[in-house]
Design a protein around this motif. Structure first.
Motif, PDB file in Angstrom:
ATOM      1  N   VAL A  63      -5.022  -4.016   8.369  1.00  0.00           N
ATOM      2  CA  VAL A  63      -6.237  -3.291   8.765  1.00  0.00           C
ATOM      3  C   VAL A  63      -6.071  -1.792   8.500  1.00  0.00           C
ATOM      4  CG1 VAL A  63      -6.866  -5.016  10.491  1.00  0.00           C
ATOM      5  CG2 VAL A  63      -5.501  -3.042  11.191  1.00  0.00           C
ATOM      6  N   SER A  64      -4.826  -1.316   8.505  1.00  0.00           N
ATOM      7  CA  SER A  64      -4.576   0.093   8.186  1.00  0.00           C
ATOM      8  C   SER A  64      -4.768   0.354   6.696  1.00  0.00           C
ATOM      9  CB  SER A  64      -3.160   0.490   8.609  1.00  0.00           C
ATOM     10  OG  SER A  64      -2.964   0.320  10.004  1.00  0.00           O
ATOM     11  N   TYR A  65      -4.283  -0.554   5.858  1.00  0.00           N
ATOM     12  CA  TYR A  65      -4.434  -0.406   4.414  1.00  0.00           C
ATOM     13  C   TYR A  65      -5.900  -0.430   3.990  1.00  0.00           C
ATOM     14  CZ  TYR A  65       0.375  -0.611   2.617  1.00  0.00           C
ATOM     15  OH  TYR A  65       1.662  -0.317   2.287  1.00  0.00           O
ATOM     16  N   GLY A  66      -6.746  -1.045   4.828  1.00  0.00           N
ATOM     17  CA  GLY A  66      -8.164  -1.104   4.488  1.00  0.00           C
ATOM     18  C   GLY A  66      -8.767   0.272   4.279  1.00  0.00           C
ATOM     19  N   GLU A  67      -8.311   1.260   5.061  1.00  0.00           N
ATOM     20  CA  GLU A  67      -8.821   2.625   4.901  1.00  0.00           C
ATOM     21  C   GLU A  67      -8.430   3.193   3.547  1.00  0.00           C
ATOM     22  OE1 GLU A  67      -8.129   7.006   6.966  1.00  0.00           O
ATOM     23  OE2 GLU A  67      -8.402   5.243   8.250  1.00  0.00           O
ATOM     24  N   LEU A  68      -7.184   2.985   3.149  1.00  0.00           N
ATOM     25  CA  LEU A  68      -6.720   3.491   1.860  1.00  0.00           C
ATOM     26  C   LEU A  68      -7.415   2.787   0.711  1.00  0.00           C
ATOM     27  CD1 LEU A  68      -2.932   3.605   2.792  1.00  0.00           C
ATOM     28  CD2 LEU A  68      -4.406   5.585   2.443  1.00  0.00           C
ATOM     29  N   ALA A  69      -7.618   1.484   0.850  1.00  0.00           N
ATOM     30  CA  ALA A  69      -8.284   0.719  -0.202  1.00  0.00           C
ATOM     31  C   ALA A  69      -9.720   1.172  -0.395  1.00  0.00           C
ATOM     32  CB  ALA A  69      -8.241  -0.773   0.129  1.00  0.00           C
ATOM     33  N   ALA A  70     -10.394   1.521   0.707  1.00  0.00           N
ATOM     34  CA  ALA A  70     -11.773   1.986   0.603  1.00  0.00           C
ATOM     35  C   ALA A  70     -11.846   3.385  -0.003  1.00  0.00           C
ATOM     36  CB  ALA A  70     -12.423   1.976   1.984  1.00  0.00           C
ATOM     37  N   MET A  71     -10.815   4.197   0.228  1.00  0.00           N
ATOM     38  CA  MET A  71     -10.777   5.552  -0.322  1.00  0.00           C
ATOM     39  C   MET A  71     -10.472   5.559  -1.817  1.00  0.00           C
ATOM     40  SD  MET A  71      -8.646   7.370   2.740  1.00  0.00           S
ATOM     41  CE  MET A  71      -8.358   8.888   1.863  1.00  0.00           C
ATOM     42  N   PHE A  72      -9.590   4.624  -2.236  1.00  0.00           N
ATOM     43  CA  PHE A  72      -9.152   4.570  -3.633  1.00  0.00           C
ATOM     44  C   PHE A  72      -9.356   3.152  -4.175  1.00  0.00           C
ATOM     45  CE2 PHE A  72      -6.355   7.564  -1.308  1.00  0.00           C
ATOM     46  CZ  PHE A  72      -6.779   8.751  -1.895  1.00  0.00           C
ATOM     47  N   PRO A  73     -10.616   2.770  -4.409  1.00  0.00           N
ATOM     48  CA  PRO A  73     -10.928   1.394  -4.822  1.00  0.00           C
ATOM     49  C   PRO A  73     -10.691   1.152  -6.310  1.00  0.00           C
ATOM     50  CG  PRO A  73     -12.945   2.644  -4.648  1.00  0.00           C
ATOM     51  CD  PRO A  73     -11.836   3.582  -4.245  1.00  0.00           C
ATOM     52  N   ARG A  74      -9.441   1.306  -6.730  1.00  0.00           N
ATOM     53  CA  ARG A  74      -9.130   1.081  -8.132  1.00  0.00           C
ATOM     54  C   ARG A  74      -7.744   0.456  -8.253  1.00  0.00           C
ATOM     55  NH1 ARG A  74      -9.452   6.667  -7.247  1.00  0.00           N
ATOM     56  NH2 ARG A  74      -7.513   7.849  -7.415  1.00  0.00           N
ATOM     57  N   ALA A  75      -7.394   0.056  -9.466  1.00  0.00           N
ATOM     58  CA  ALA A  75      -6.119  -0.624  -9.700  1.00  0.00           C
ATOM     59  C   ALA A  75      -4.952   0.274  -9.321  1.00  0.00           C
ATOM     60  CB  ALA A  75      -6.017  -1.026 -11.170  1.00  0.00           C
ATOM     61  N   GLY A  76      -3.848  -0.352  -8.957  1.00  0.00           N
ATOM     62  CA  GLY A  76      -2.630   0.391  -8.646  1.00  0.00           C
ATOM     63  C   GLY A  76      -2.175   0.251  -7.219  1.00  0.00           C
ATOM     64  N   GLY A  77      -3.118   0.050  -6.289  1.00  0.00           N
ATOM     65  CA  GLY A  77      -2.780  -0.210  -4.903  1.00  0.00           C
ATOM     66  C   GLY A  77      -1.844   0.806  -4.277  1.00  0.00           C
ATOM     67  N   GLN A  78      -0.736   0.320  -3.775  1.00  0.00           N
ATOM     68  CA  GLN A  78       0.196   1.144  -3.006  1.00  0.00           C
ATOM     69  C   GLN A  78       0.750   2.316  -3.816  1.00  0.00           C
ATOM     70  OE1 GLN A  78       2.893  -1.371  -0.886  1.00  0.00           O
ATOM     71  NE2 GLN A  78       3.904   0.305   0.165  1.00  0.00           N
ATOM     72  N   TYR A  79       0.938   2.113  -5.113  1.00  0.00           N
ATOM     73  CA  TYR A  79       1.403   3.206  -5.973  1.00  0.00           C
ATOM     74  C   TYR A  79       0.409   4.370  -5.928  1.00  0.00           C
ATOM     75  CZ  TYR A  79       1.866   5.881 -10.296  1.00  0.00           C
ATOM     76  OH  TYR A  79       1.960   6.906 -11.208  1.00  0.00           O
ATOM     77  N   GLY A  91       5.181   8.355  -5.528  1.00  0.00           N
ATOM     78  CA  GLY A  91       4.506   7.224  -6.159  1.00  0.00           C
ATOM     79  C   GLY A  91       5.393   6.545  -7.181  1.00  0.00           C
ATOM     80  N   PHE A  92       6.100   7.351  -7.970  1.00  0.00           N
ATOM     81  CA  PHE A  92       6.982   6.785  -8.986  1.00  0.00           C
ATOM     82  C   PHE A  92       8.124   6.002  -8.353  1.00  0.00           C
ATOM     83  CE2 PHE A  92      10.919   7.026 -11.434  1.00  0.00           C
ATOM     84  CZ  PHE A  92      10.540   6.382 -12.587  1.00  0.00           C
ATOM     85  N   LEU A  93       8.721   6.532  -7.272  1.00  0.00           N
ATOM     86  CA  LEU A  93       9.832   5.826  -6.622  1.00  0.00           C
ATOM     87  C   LEU A  93       9.391   4.447  -6.141  1.00  0.00           C
ATOM     88  CD1 LEU A  93      11.602   8.660  -4.588  1.00  0.00           C
ATOM     89  CD2 LEU A  93      12.314   7.614  -6.748  1.00  0.00           C
ATOM     90  N   TYR A  94       8.148   4.378  -5.657  1.00  0.00           N
ATOM     91  CA  TYR A  94       7.633   3.059  -5.292  1.00  0.00           C
ATOM     92  C   TYR A  94       7.481   2.182  -6.524  1.00  0.00           C
ATOM     93  CZ  TYR A  94       4.428  -0.677  -4.167  1.00  0.00           C
ATOM     94  OH  TYR A  94       3.863  -1.917  -4.043  1.00  0.00           O
ATOM     95  N   GLY A  95       6.807   2.715  -7.562  1.00  0.00           N
ATOM     96  CA  GLY A  95       6.596   1.923  -8.772  1.00  0.00           C
ATOM     97  C   GLY A  95       7.902   1.495  -9.412  1.00  0.00           C
ATOM     98  N   TRP A  96       8.878   2.393  -9.422  1.00  0.00           N
ATOM     99  CA  TRP A  96      10.210   2.084  -9.959  1.00  0.00           C
ATOM    100  C   TRP A  96      10.853   0.950  -9.168  1.00  0.00           C
ATOM    101  CZ3 TRP A  96      14.179   3.082 -13.366  1.00  0.00           C
ATOM    102  CH2 TRP A  96      15.477   2.917 -12.911  1.00  0.00           C
TER     103      TRP A  96
END
Length: 469
Positions: A63-79, A91-96
């Motif tokens: 339910v917390s991620y829902g706020e981030l998803a609504a703010m940035f509704p595009r591919a890539g998610g957590q990155y 962001g890169f450290l996560y993607g790596w």
């Protein structure tokens, strides 16, 4: 041949999104990890409590991620969330880490589990059937089965997102129906009052279980050892509930993402949490605690099915797990490639990974992920991969949830069609719980968590080399 597509096309509805969430979560863990959890914490109450706690904090995170998803509704998610909340390095450290261990390690672990239960039906596919030696690695039939499944699913997803999503919806519905069927049959035909009562005699005695001469013995735990046992048990429950955020990586291909991403996260995690808790209650009603803790090869699901259906039950549960792990890996493979695609667009991954193929999906990213996950299949066992993955997962979950606070302070002007309920207290519960578990795992599972931490930190010099170039 790649075509110059620049944007993903929204093709997936709420049902598809919810099935991707639930299907990516339900793999083999629910049939395997109850054994290690029971050995670690002893009592039935503690064992069930671990699943309830994992479900609670997973739903809080969703339910917390829902706020981030609504703010940035595009591919890539957590990155994307980490890049926007902090900076490109985080962001890169996560993607790596996502590519090196988290996503590919999970794909490999689920592939290994698929092979383990396939071998139950076809012994020739066992991990003891070593076919040849590749350098320092003995390659078994089970490893080749794992690699084969990952390759097949990568091919299906390279044909277009609708192919992957349709397969995911179909397999997830089968999984849900099968699990509810297993739970119902367990309560109707397998449940016994004497087993249930015996399992709950010392339900809240936190202890470590051992088996000596066929007799079950327990050692009470207290102090730091008790917290360590809880952390090790939670490692399994959280891994079984992980990948719930997969849908955020493909947000660019979901219709009405501001609404459907957050809603699918909540619906998917709630469905899986209910199923997991009911399944473990069924195990406790059907199987003696000793047989749960020391099931052969930790196959608790097989033991339960044997109690319910007799000899034919082992075949039923093996097929169920194969379907479950097949669908789980499909969701992981589908979503993971979109992260590398966005990283490549930012100049932080192979340039070719930032292109879409003729089917409008990141084909190069899919096949790069396939190759590395296949290599991990050759080098890791299920439990080892699980421990290696979960530590990094917790670290980045905590950073992402903290990013909600950071973005509210630094970028209050951003549109927020959905806001985290219970803010600021509810996300704080997740942060405190996840941090405590990460620290305990660092203490008690050093053999695996330190390499996981090393992978994350190794990304720092890699980032600066890429940026300099």
């Amino acid at each position: 041949m790649n075509k110059p597509f620049h944007e993903f096309i929204p093709r997936l509805g709420l049902l598809d999104a919810t099935m991707i969430v639930a299907g990516s979560m339900i793999g083999s863990g629910i049939f395997i990890v109850p054994a290690e959890i029971t050995r670690s914490v002893g009592g039935a109450g503690w064992m069930l409590g671990m699943w309830l706690l994992a479900g609670l904090i997973t739903v809080i995170a969703a339910v917390s991620y829902g706020e981030l998803a609504a703010m940035f509704p595009r591919a890539g998610g957590q990155y994307v969330y980490l890049r926007e909340a902090y900076n490109p390095l985080v962001g890169f450290l996560y993607g790596w880490s996502f590519f090196a261990v988290i996503q590919t390690g999970t794909i490999a672990a689920v592939g290994v589990a698929f092979a383990k239960f396939t071998a139950y039906l076809v012994p020739a596919f066992s991990d003891t059937n070593v076919l040849f030696r590749l350098g320092f690695v003995n390659v078994s039939a089970a490893q080749l089965v794992s690699i084969g499944v990952i390759t097949l699913l990568t091919y299906i997803n390279s044909r277009g997102v609708k192919h992957g999503a349709a397969l995911q919806t179909f397999l997830t519905i089968i999984k849900l129906v099968s699990l509810f069927g297993l739970i119902s049959c367990g309560f109707i035909w397998g449940a016994r009052a004497d087993i249930w009562n015996a399992n709950w005699q010392n339900a809240w005695n936190l202890s470590s279980l051992t088996l000596s001469g066929g007799a079950l013995s327990s050692s009470s735990l207290s102090g730091l050892a008790a917290f360590g046992a809880i952390a090790i048990a939670m490692k399994g429950t959280l891994f079984s509930s992980d990948s719930w955020h997969s849908i955020t990586s493909i947000a660019g291909e979901v219709k009405q993402p501001q609404r459907n991403i957050g809603l699918s996260l909540v619906l998917g995690t709630l469905i899986v949490t209910v199923i997991y808790v009911l399944t473990n209650i069924m195990f406790l009603a059907v199987v003696p605690l000793k047989d749960i803790a020391f099931a052969p090869s930790d196959r608790v699901g097989v033991v339960a099915a044997d109690y319910i259906f007799g000899n034919s039950g082992t075949v039923i549960i093996a097929v169920m797990v194969m379907i479950s792990t097949f669908g789980c890996n499909n969701g992981l493979i589908l979503s993971g490639a979109r992260v590398y695609y966005i990283m490549a667009k930012d100049g932080l991954f192979f340039r070719q990974a930032g292109t879409l193929n003729k089917n409008e999906v990141p084909g190069y990213s899919l096949w790069t992920q396939c190759i590395w996950a296949s290599i991990l299949c050759l080098t890791g066992e299920y439990n080892n991969l699980l421990a290696l993955v979960i530590f990094g997962v917790l670290i980045f979950y905590v950073l992402t949830i903290l990013g909600i606070y950071r973005l509210r302070q630094r970028r209050p002007d951003l549109p927020r069609p959905y806001k985290t309920p219970g803010y600021p207290f509810l996300p704080a519960i997740y942060v405190v719980t996840a941090l405590a578990l990460a620290v305990l795992l660092l203490i008690f599972e050093t053999r695996y968590t330190l390499p996981g931490l090393g992978v994350i930190l190794a990304g720092i010099p890699v980032y600066y080399v890429i940026v300099r170039r």
